[in-house]
Design a protein around this motif. Structure first.
Motif, PDB file in Angstrom:
ATOM      1  N   ARG A  70      13.526 -22.404 -43.019  1.00 35.14           N
ATOM      2  CA  ARG A  70      12.234 -22.296 -42.343  1.00 35.14           C
ATOM      3  C   ARG A  70      11.088 -22.725 -43.263  1.00 35.14           C
ATOM      4  O   ARG A  70      10.172 -21.969 -43.563  1.00 35.14           O
ATOM      5  N   ALA A  71      11.150 -23.962 -43.728  1.00 37.84           N
ATOM      6  CA  ALA A  71      10.121 -24.503 -44.626  1.00 37.84           C
ATOM      7  C   ALA A  71       8.739 -24.355 -44.015  1.00 37.84           C
ATOM      8  O   ALA A  71       8.523 -24.609 -42.826  1.00 37.84           O
ATOM      9  N   VAL A  94      15.715 -25.273 -35.533  1.00 36.55           N
ATOM     10  CA  VAL A  94      16.335 -25.542 -34.237  1.00 36.55           C
ATOM     11  C   VAL A  94      17.830 -25.288 -34.329  1.00 36.55           C
ATOM     12  O   VAL A  94      18.510 -25.816 -35.222  1.00 36.55           O
ATOM     13  N   MET A  95      18.337 -24.484 -33.407  1.00 37.23           N
ATOM     14  CA  MET A  95      19.769 -24.163 -33.344  1.00 37.23           C
ATOM     15  C   MET A  95      20.357 -24.781 -32.077  1.00 37.23           C
ATOM     16  O   MET A  95      19.753 -24.687 -30.996  1.00 37.23           O
ATOM     17  N   ARG A  96      21.523 -25.400 -32.229  1.00 37.12           N
ATOM     18  CA  ARG A  96      22.167 -26.072 -31.098  1.00 37.12           C
ATOM     19  C   ARG A  96      23.632 -25.662 -31.007  1.00 37.12           C
ATOM     20  O   ARG A  96      24.332 -25.594 -32.024  1.00 37.12           O
ATOM     21  N   LEU A  97      24.074 -25.412 -29.800  1.00 38.09           N
ATOM     22  CA  LEU A  97      25.477 -25.078 -29.531  1.00 38.09           C
ATOM     23  C   LEU A  97      25.896 -25.852 -28.298  1.00 38.09           C
ATOM     24  O   LEU A  97      25.222 -25.800 -27.257  1.00 38.09           O
ATOM     25  N   GLY A  98      27.000 -26.592 -28.409  1.00 38.18           N
ATOM     26  CA  GLY A  98      27.407 -27.409 -27.276  1.00 38.18           C
ATOM     27  C   GLY A  98      28.897 -27.643 -27.218  1.00 38.18           C
ATOM     28  O   GLY A  98      29.652 -27.279 -28.126  1.00 38.18           O
ATOM     29  N   ILE A 143      13.357 -21.713 -32.588  1.00 33.57           N
ATOM     30  CA  ILE A 143      13.254 -20.298 -32.925  1.00 33.57           C
ATOM     31  C   ILE A 143      12.049 -19.621 -32.281  1.00 33.57           C
ATOM     32  O   ILE A 143      12.046 -18.412 -32.069  1.00 33.57           O
ATOM     33  N   GLU A 144      11.012 -20.393 -31.918  1.00 33.26           N
ATOM     34  CA  GLU A 144       9.805 -19.802 -31.354  1.00 33.26           C
ATOM     35  C   GLU A 144       9.573 -20.160 -29.885  1.00 33.26           C
ATOM     36  O   GLU A 144       8.535 -19.809 -29.321  1.00 33.26           O
TER      37      GLU A 144
END
Length: 271
Positions: A165-166, A179-183, A202-203
């Motif tokens: 989280r820079a 950003v989180m991605r699941l596919g 995240i937001e």
């Protein structure tokens, strides 16, 4: 000029809230950017684990013009080099214009962790440049990804961009995107692949994405996709020559219009 600036002030908050993270590649864009399980060279921008299957030196260039505005252009390059163990990749990306520009450059390493499991890590430089009075910001970030084959036809993948989280600015603790991605992807045959994905900034609210790629012939591809938050429909096609692949397409936003994209991929001889 004034109207154009006002339009950008309206559009930019909707499309640059993901500072540092922008999907790249005409294939991905044509599939609604449901690309966390794809395994081509543009995985550099979606999931570094997808590069582990590359078995020859591969270079690519991509371009997208959001809503046909020159101020919302994306250009990107990437090169992947297979080693004795794993694949090394480098790439760079530019977005925006002289009054608002983001840059990303990175280096990654992808490897087969097991027979049916791949992983990848990537270190990135992120930059954001605003008009003179606002200055610019530069920082570093990391991302990781994994892809597993549950069966011969069924894959599942996940990736996380900007793990640490820079920080973008101290004001209101503003940060570059995480950003989180699941596919998942499922090949119903050698001619058709279905993709489904959930993306969570995240937001912000989760974004659902889906796509289908169909091969009417050995070297010709047809692609369709859709996404929510905001709602977009997309389509495209590609053709693969012996060492060159060309991908074209466009996405459509019901209020803001068309976003054309294209890409070139060059593959060297297999080692």
């Amino acid at each position: 000029m004034v109207l154009r600036v006002l339009l950008l002030l309206i559009l930019l908050p909707s499309f640059v809230f993901t500072q540092g993270y922008l999907p790249v590649g005409a294939r991905s864009a044509s599939l609604g950017n449901a690309s966390v399980c794809l395994d081509d060279v543009f995985s550099f921008y979606h999931n570094p684990a997808g590069l582990s299957s590359i078995d020859r030196v591969t270079a690519a260039a991509g371009y997208e013009n959001r809503f046909l505005l020159k101020e919302l252009q994306t250009q990107a390059l990437v090169v992947a080099i297979p080693m004795k163990t794993g694949v090394i990749s480098v790439g760079a990306q530019l977005y925006g214009y002289e009054l608002f520009r983001t840059q990303k450059a990175g280096v990654g390493y992808s490897v087969k962790l097991a027979d049916k499991l791949s992983g990848g890590v990537q270190l990135n430089y992120l930059g954001l440049r605003l008009p003179e009075n606002y200055g610019s910001k530069h920082t570093a970030s990391a991302e990781v990804g994994i892809i597993g084959e549950l069966t011969e036809n069924w894959k599942i993948g996940a990736s996380v961009f900007n793990i640490g989280r820079a920080k973008l600015a101290d004001f209101m603790d503003d940060r570059f995107s995480t950003v989180m991605r699941l596919g998942t992807s499922y090949s119903v045959s050698k001619k058709a692949v279905f993709l489904l994905e959930a993306e969570k900034h995240i937001e912000y609210k989760m974004r659902a994405k889906a796509g289908v790629e169909y091969l009417p012939s050995e070297n010709f591809f047809l692609r369709f996709g859709a996404a929510t938050q905001p709602v977009e429909m997309s389509f495209g096609f590609g053709y693969r020559f012996s060492s060159l692949q060309i991908d074209l397409g466009s996405a459509y936003h019901q209020r803001l219009g068309w976003s054309p994209h294209f890409a070139f991929i060059y593959s060297g001889k297999k080692k």
